[in-house]
Design an enzyme around this catalytic site. Sequence first.
Site, PDB file in Angstrom:
ATOM      1  N   CYS A 222       0.810  -1.225   0.000  1.00  0.00           N
ATOM      2  CA  CYS A 222       0.000   0.000   0.000  1.00  0.00           C
ATOM      3  C   CYS A 222       0.843   1.275   0.000  1.00  0.00           C
ATOM      4  CB  CYS A 222      -0.931   0.002   1.209  1.00  0.00           C
ATOM      5  SG  CYS A 222      -2.139  -1.337   1.119  1.00  0.00           S
ATOM      6  N   GLY A 225       2.658   1.897  -5.027  1.00  0.00           N
ATOM      7  CA  GLY A 225       3.692   2.460  -5.902  1.00  0.00           C
ATOM      8  C   GLY A 225       4.460   1.402  -6.681  1.00  0.00           C
ATOM      9  N   ASP A 241      -0.854  -6.271   2.214  1.00  0.00           N
ATOM     10  CA  ASP A 241      -0.747  -5.129   3.130  1.00  0.00           C
ATOM     11  C   ASP A 241      -2.065  -4.950   3.861  1.00  0.00           C
ATOM     12  OD1 ASP A 241      -0.373  -2.460   4.295  1.00  0.00           O
ATOM     13  OD2 ASP A 241       1.281  -2.247   2.877  1.00  0.00           O
ATOM     14  N   ASP A 261      -0.334  -9.195   7.163  1.00  0.00           N
ATOM     15  CA  ASP A 261       1.019  -8.709   7.440  1.00  0.00           C
ATOM     16  C   ASP A 261       1.988  -9.354   6.442  1.00  0.00           C
ATOM     17  OD1 ASP A 261       3.602  -8.299   8.445  1.00  0.00           O
ATOM     18  OD2 ASP A 261       2.964  -8.421  10.527  1.00  0.00           O
ATOM     19  N   ASP A 278       9.022  -3.278  -0.201  1.00  0.00           N
ATOM     20  CA  ASP A 278       9.544  -1.983   0.259  1.00  0.00           C
ATOM     21  C   ASP A 278       8.898  -1.660   1.603  1.00  0.00           C
ATOM     22  OD1 ASP A 278      10.861   0.437   0.359  1.00  0.00           O
ATOM     23  OD2 ASP A 278       9.423   1.486  -0.924  1.00  0.00           O
ATOM     24  N   LYS A 307      16.254  -0.571   4.683  1.00  0.00           N
ATOM     25  CA  LYS A 307      16.340   0.753   5.310  1.00  0.00           C
ATOM     26  C   LYS A 307      17.575   0.771   6.214  1.00  0.00           C
ATOM     27  CE  LYS A 307      12.272   1.247   3.443  1.00  0.00           C
ATOM     28  NZ  LYS A 307      12.060   2.017   2.218  1.00  0.00           N
TER      29      LYS A 307
END
Length: 368
Positions: A222, A225, A241, A261, A278, A307
């Site tokens: 969500c 993208g 999501d 999840d 992502d 990240k």
Amino acid sequence: MNNKIALYCRSGFEKECAAEITTKAAQLEIFGFARVKENSGYVLFECYQLEDADRLIREVPFRELIFARQMMVVGELLKDLPPEDRVSPIVGMLTGVVEKAGELRVEVADTNESKELLKFCRKLTVPLRNAMREQKILSARENPHRPVVHVFFIASGCCYVGYSYSNNNSPFYMGIPRLKFPSDAPSRSTLKLEEAFHVFIPADEWEERLASGMHAVDLGACPGGWTYQLVQRSMMVQAIDNGLMAQSLMDTGQVTHHRVDGFKYEPTRSNIYWLVCDMVEKPAKVTQLIIKWLVNGWCREAIFNLKLPMKKRFEVVSENLEMIDEQLKENGINAHIQAKQLYHDREEVTVHVRRIWSGVPGRRDERF
């Protein structure tokens, strides 16, 4: 003396870029030291031996560099270029160094301060190109198979001059692919996945590896993208999501939304080719999730983001890539692993893993 290489990078990641090139150079028994200026958008690596700079840009595979956007040999900094004739000193630096190069790029670092020089760079390019062609530094026509001449301005009267090899550099001006944000995409993150396709997958393999009708899974999808990029390539997508997906994507009929999840979802299909992810989570947790998918044969190729923490970012990336490599090998899986800090990435890197074959019989992906 051309004993230095310059590397462009994302502003704020100079230390990581320097650590990486120092490590790669040492593996080739090339020794030197990095010069780093914080938030400058570039790094200089000075070799102790004169011929080592050229060897470095030939033998370090550019595709294996994570934090570098471009890599080139450069000479000493040209300072205080006379406003009435900036061309002659630059041409003089290259005389006898480069012959019949295929392209000229007059560039700056990717920082707000340097961008003010871009207009000047464009204005200088034409007279500089003409002068270089007269001196046979540049070929009469652009040639993608010849070296590239770089004139790298760090201030209005100061530049580094050098070259890169077209078979081992970024093909993009300033090392940045120019992608246009699609107005109907649900978020700007869509450009990350589009850039990843350009960076990791050779153009002549897109038809085979990004094919219409493929099945894909987007973990943490969500608002969509990354799903958007898959839909644009006519794939069927399982979007995983708990949040809301963009209605425009759901209306295509190509997306099935599972409110689960991403770390708990397990696929029911056996013909999933792509996994993309992502999610904002600790790198090691995402890495273990991707390893699970690959070891179980739930997908053939994966693109995902890690990240990064504020400190030891190069070490964290290296550890996670090593973890993937080791655990796949332990499970009899041969894979091609790549990573890059993309232009559209922020405090993160993008990783691509492609399963080549499995040494363990009966895995799902062997039935493709």
